[in-house]
Design a protein around this motif. Sequence first.
Motif, short mmCIF file in Angstrom:
data_model
loop_
_atom_site.label_atom_id
_atom_site.label_comp_id
_atom_site.label_asym_id
_atom_site.label_seq_id
_atom_site.Cartn_x
_atom_site.Cartn_y
_atom_site.Cartn_z
N ALA A 153 0.83 -1.21 0.00
CA ALA A 153 0.00 0.00 0.00
C ALA A 153 0.86 1.26 0.00
CB ALA A 153 -0.92 0.00 1.22
N GLU A 154 1.96 1.22 0.74
CA GLU A 154 2.86 2.38 0.76
C GLU A 154 3.54 2.55 -0.60
OE1 GLU A 154 5.58 2.13 4.01
OE2 GLU A 154 4.03 2.32 5.55
N VAL A 155 3.91 1.45 -1.23
CA VAL A 155 4.51 1.54 -2.56
C VAL A 155 3.54 2.21 -3.53
CG1 VAL A 155 5.44 0.25 -4.52
CG2 VAL A 155 5.96 -0.49 -2.19
N ALA A 156 2.29 1.77 -3.50
CA ALA A 156 1.29 2.33 -4.40
C ALA A 156 1.09 3.82 -4.15
CB ALA A 156 -0.04 1.59 -4.23
N ALA A 157 1.22 4.23 -2.89
CA ALA A 157 0.98 5.64 -2.55
C ALA A 157 2.13 6.56 -2.93
CB ALA A 157 0.71 5.76 -1.05
N VAL A 158 3.36 6.01 -3.06
CA VAL A 158 4.50 6.89 -3.31
C VAL A 158 4.91 6.95 -4.77
CG1 VAL A 158 5.40 6.49 -1.00
CG2 VAL A 158 6.26 5.11 -2.90
N VAL A 159 4.25 6.19 -5.63
CA VAL A 159 4.67 6.15 -7.03
C VAL A 159 4.60 7.54 -7.65
CG1 VAL A 159 4.03 5.35 -9.32
CG2 VAL A 159 4.11 3.74 -7.43
N ALA A 160 5.75 7.93 -8.23
CA ALA A 160 5.86 9.19 -8.99
C ALA A 160 6.81 8.87 -10.15
CB ALA A 160 6.41 10.29 -8.09
N ALA A 161 7.62 9.82 -10.62
CA ALA A 161 8.67 9.49 -11.57
C ALA A 161 9.72 8.75 -10.77
CB ALA A 161 9.25 10.74 -12.20
N PHE A 162 9.83 7.43 -10.94
CA PHE A 162 10.55 6.65 -9.95
C PHE A 162 11.46 5.59 -10.55
CE2 PHE A 162 6.60 4.50 -10.89
CZ PHE A 162 7.00 3.20 -11.11
N VAL A 163 12.39 5.16 -9.71
CA VAL A 163 13.21 3.99 -9.97
C VAL A 163 13.07 3.08 -8.75
CG1 VAL A 163 15.55 3.12 -10.29
CG2 VAL A 163 14.87 5.27 -11.37
N ALA A 164 12.79 1.80 -8.99
CA ALA A 164 12.70 0.84 -7.89
C ALA A 164 14.06 0.17 -7.71
CB ALA A 164 11.63 -0.20 -8.17
#
Length: 485
Positions: free
Chosen positions: A53-64
């Motif tokens: 849930a936290e991952v889904a909430a922080v998605v922006a222009a991102f690199v995992a």
Amino acid sequence: MLGSIQELVPRMRDICGARNVITDPLELRTYECDGLTAHRSIPALVVLPSCAAEVAAVVAAFVARGSGTGLSGGALPRQDGVLIVMSRMRAIIEIDAASRRAVLEPGVTNLAVSKAAAPFGLFYAPDPSSQVVCSVGGNVAENSGGAHCLKHGFTVNHVMGLEIVTPAGELTWLGDGTGVCVGYDLLGAFTGSEGTLGIVTKIVVKLMPLPETVHLILAAYATTSEGGQAVSDIIAAGIVPAAIEMMDALAIEAAEAAVHCNYPAGAGAVLIVELDGPTAEVEAELATVRSICAAAGATEIRAADDPAERASIWAGRKSAFAAVGRISPSFIVQDGVVPRTSLGAVLAKIAALSAESGVRVANVFHAGDGNLHPLVLYDESVPGQTRAAEEVSGRILDACLEHGGSITGEHGVGVDKSKYMPKMFDASDLDTMQLVRCAFDPASLCNPGKIFPTPRLCGEVPGHHRAQSPGTGHQAVVAGQVEIF
């Protein structure tokens, strides 16, 4: 984008907690590269979520990022983007012995899965050399293999379901956990996509029964070509070992300095052959393999069926990448693939390139499937050596392609090999790949700048770029996130 990143910080802290959001410049440097240190970029912001849930909430222009052990610059952060580090999501949610599967979070280390499954008489087959520290989520991103992929297959052959966060922040599943594919194989498309299609938050993997018997043979040779002949003859005899690995003299020198593996003195190459399966089958294959290795000119053959003896022999091979640090201050790890029948010719070409340039190359490779890992050694403090090493590295990939091979077998493309993609694929191939990416990620948010040398934006008509007026065009171009060449 620095202003917008600063605006994100309070929101990220609300989602993940202040301790899990890193903004300090010194702490950010921890994440400036993956295992390929030649490419570095300090992220603007690092967040460490603890659940999907936290991952889904922080998605922006991102690199995992997983454990950061990758070797293609695949986890290289963007200086104006968010780095989402999955290392705290490391729960083994379930070991289902009856169904022979496990449900994991992406930060679980590769070896931890087999350790958790061992009491049930099971193991997880993919085993990259970094399996003690590499994460299964990262293995999914790169479709990692390892020494035993010759017989047991790559990560994609052992993933039965993925919970992912899409670039839009949606939590969804690919596959139903049974491994059965109905319709398009989105699970297969996602595995090995190098983080360009979304972020993995749960993984269902297949577990396999521990083999009844395991035998290992170490054969020493004067040259790699003799060892290569043994490899060809073993496969031609209809035997598919669990693993066939080879190291040349320079790689052996490094391994001896690092872990004192006690390989045969003076060997120009060593071949490691591991057989596993039912006892009767393994015993029969063992006799044949020993005979083939001797016929190919082995100067010494050792056998090991005791786990401690096998681990001692494997220690040299497993430590090879790190071990070359004992004989060279810097090195480039390559990852080309050639048909087994071309091993001798390509190794000869590598030797010629090394002699011509004065750049040393240590060869370590999965001989059974032709996956080469040349270690190009150099000293970046010496003017011109970095450039020379990069040139030799590139020419090795050219040699692999000339012999019908590939620019990568298991390390991925990342940023390191993106410029070689047009040498392997034509424009229509690259366009088709980008259409797949656009179907998942129309705004180009997922791990931007990786794999493709000149990324075509979603909705853009294939063909030559036409100049547009300033401030117009695709939103990612206007925002300065990507360029069109």
